[in-house]
Design an enzyme around this catalytic site. Structure first.
Site, mmCIF file in Angstrom:
data_model
loop_
_atom_site.group_PDB
_atom_site.id
_atom_site.type_symbol
_atom_site.label_atom_id
_atom_site.label_comp_id
_atom_site.label_asym_id
_atom_site.label_seq_id
_atom_site.Cartn_x
_atom_site.Cartn_y
_atom_site.Cartn_z
ATOM 1 N N GLU A 168 -12.708 -26.660 -39.635
ATOM 2 C CA GLU A 168 -14.408 -26.470 -40.411
ATOM 3 C C GLU A 168 -14.249 -27.258 -41.010
ATOM 4 O O GLU A 168 -14.202 -27.247 -42.314
ATOM 5 C CB GLU A 168 -13.321 -24.541 -40.767
ATOM 6 N N GLU A 288 -10.417 -19.749 -34.175
ATOM 7 C CA GLU A 288 -9.713 -18.066 -34.987
ATOM 8 C C GLU A 288 -10.913 -17.240 -34.763
ATOM 9 O O GLU A 288 -11.907 -17.464 -34.643
ATOM 10 C CB GLU A 288 -10.136 -18.733 -36.353
#
Length: 556
Positions: A168, A288
């Site tokens: 991220e 994810e």
């Protein structure tokens, strides 16, 4: 496969300046590896935890854990690791050998169990990598040192080990997206060069590159596509994350159901990554996925049946687009102490979605008011390509025509059947029946007796307000908050329907709680009307006034 390459070769080579870049296809080995990783599971909140692997509530990792994960059908794990807190000073930024050995041990255990392993740099992304713009040379030197050590440690590891450059990625103090894209491209380029130049099996190891924020918006995807064009490496896969349509995923703005808007958001996201990458021969890993507010410690934020619908739909959407999915599990799905699923029914839904669709219904509850005679109730069946087979209560099949009827997609439970199922009409779940379909897992339907909830007067302060509540079998869905002039009240001033956990909670059977954030956001001296919406369809109003540091609540 040859046909695909021929067709690509025949495409026009001159593109408009505003056309997104078209990256070259990955090698067949890259595509087959990512396909073989489906489905995947994240070892979340463990080696990414701060400061150590047990700091965020999970026990030490054992081989038994990976045996369990493998036995449940998972083919791969993602191993998030936070490295920076285990490093020494500049210029070497040497990683503690004991920490490296722990990471190596857990990776080896997973590989020994036949799992693929995706190893990354995790919370470093916001702990120090994010300052790349302001402290470019220092951050880049540390990033180089970190990946140089990781690459050396795993240089000769099995090809079933993959590297992910950074989790991220985010950058602070930049001028905007264009600078963010350049910074991420620089990191990915450095990562790629370090791994490839380290030799051994790293020379051809499959590398996984994220979009900015690991987000699937068009701009993020186009920027990553441009990186792939520049690298021109056939052993690269891409990754994004997905946690659902945000208002539904956290229960705000009245999005309590997995409705058409949430479905479309998921569909559009998966379509974008499929069109940009998969359709061009570049594999995609949803590194994810879950729901932001789903947590076994906080039940009820998202209603159980709506959670099941979300995971059922997601599994089918990913499968049909050839996306490899990796469930984010920080301990909220698999209890690592007992090695049992916290909600076996939900995991059964997730596992079924890997191979087929399941039928669902408009609701998984039938509420019967104790203040009125029991009448027939109708639900809408969502067959999802399956055939409805019937209803079962325990070991007994309900009788079509007597206990229920079906007309098109309308399932009606008769008054007689519901009267029998409700029994003595105690508050709460009186009976559970299953709707069975030709494929997938059954759809659970709870028959619930209730009365209108009763909220009592209360007083509190800026630390919050606890409202004694008799739920009487009902369940809270959301809370609406407005001032007398009709304007919205609460921390989320853009909507009247406030966010569960941020503005209110209802985790026990005896109270609704207004949070400190909610109380502190209220205008001094102004009355706020709260409307509590329950899953039975009942609404209850309540009044709150803040006066300085004191807050009082009264029944309507």
């Amino acid at each position: 496969m040859l046909l695909a390459f021929v067709l690509l070769a025949l495409l026009p080579t001159t593109a408009r300046a505003d056309d997104p870049p078209v990256p070259p296809p990955s090698a067949p080995a890259a595509r087959s590896t990512v396909a073989a990783m489906q489905p995947g599971w994240n070892l979340g909140n463990t080696y990414d935890a701060i400061p150590d692997e047990t700091s965020w509530g999970n026990p030490p990792v054992t081989r038994a854990l990976f045996k369990k994960v493998r036995s449940q059908g998972f083919k791969s794990i993602r191993l998030p690791v936070t490295w920076g807190i285990h490093q020494g000073a500049a210029p070497a930024y040497a990683t503690d050998p004991a920490w490296t050995a722990k990471v190596r041990r857990v990776a080896d255990m997973a590989l020994d169990e036949g799992l693929y392993v995706l190893l990354n740099m995790h919370h470093d992304s916001w702990m120090w990598v994010n300052t790349l713009s302001a402290d470019h040379d220092t951050v880049l030197a540390r990033y180089r040192a970190t990946w140089t050590q990781i690459a050396a440690e795993f240089r000769d590891e099995s090809p079933r080990l993959l590297f992910e450059s950074v989790n991220e990625p985010t950058f602070s103090g930049t001028s905007g997206d264009e600078e963010n894209y350049r910074l991420l491209a620089e990191l990915n380029r450095v990562f790629h060069g370090i791994v490839r130049e380290s030799g051994g099996r790293n020379a051809n190891r499959l590398l996984v590159l994220p979009t900015l924020y690991t987000n699937a918006d068009s701009g993020r995807i186009d920027a990553l596509a441009a990186e792939l064009v520049a690298l021109h490496d056939p052993m690269i896969a891409t990754t994004v994350h997905f946690y659902g349509w945000w208002p539904f995923s956290v229960n705000i703005a009245g999005y309590t159901r997995f409705d058409a808007t949430s479905e479309q958001d998921l569909t559009d996201t998966f379509d974008r990554v499929h069109t940009a990458f998969v359709s061009r021969g570049i594999p995609v890993i949803i590194g994810e996925y879950a729901l932001l507010a789903y947590d076994h410690n906080r039940p009820g934020i998202i209603e159980r049946g709506e959670v099941r619908k979300y995971f059922e739909f997601l599994g089918d959407a990913a499968r049909s687009r050839r996306l490899t999915t990796m469930l984010w599990d920080a301990g909220q799905f698999l209890d690592r102490g007992t090695l049992r699923w916290r909600d076996p029914e939900l995991f059964g839904q997730i596992r079924s979605s890997w191979t087929t669709r399941s039928g669902t219904a408009s609701s998984d509850t039938v509420f019967l008011a104790r203040s009125a005679p029991v009448g027939a109730r109708t639900l809408t069946l969502n067959a999802n390509g399956t055939d409805f087979q019937g209803l079962r209560h325990g070991s007994r099949d309900l009788v079509r025509g007597r206990d229920y009827t079906v007309s098109g997609d309308r399932l009606t439970l008769t008054a007689e059947a519901l009267t029998e199922l409700a029994g003595d009409r105690a508050y709460g779940v009186d009976a559970t029946i299953e709707a069975r379909f030709s494929r997938g897992v059954p759809w659970r339907i709870d028959v619930i007796s209730y009365d209108v909830p009763v909220l009592s007067d209360a007083s509190g302060d800026t630390a919050g307000l606890t409202v004694p509540t008799q739920f009487r079998g009902d369940r809270l869905a959301t809370m609406e908050a407005r001032y007398d002039d009709g304007s919205n009240a609460g921390p989320a001033s853009w909507t009247a329907y406030q966010q569960w956990d941020t503005a209110f909670t209802a985790y026990t059977d005896d109270a609704v709680k207004l949070t400190p954030d909610f109380v502190k956001s209220l205008k001094d001296g102004s009355e706020v009307t709260l409307t509590f919406h329950f899953w039975s369809g009942t609404s209850v109003t309540y009044h709150v006034v803040r006066s300085g540091d004191t807050v009082t609540g009264t029944r309507a």
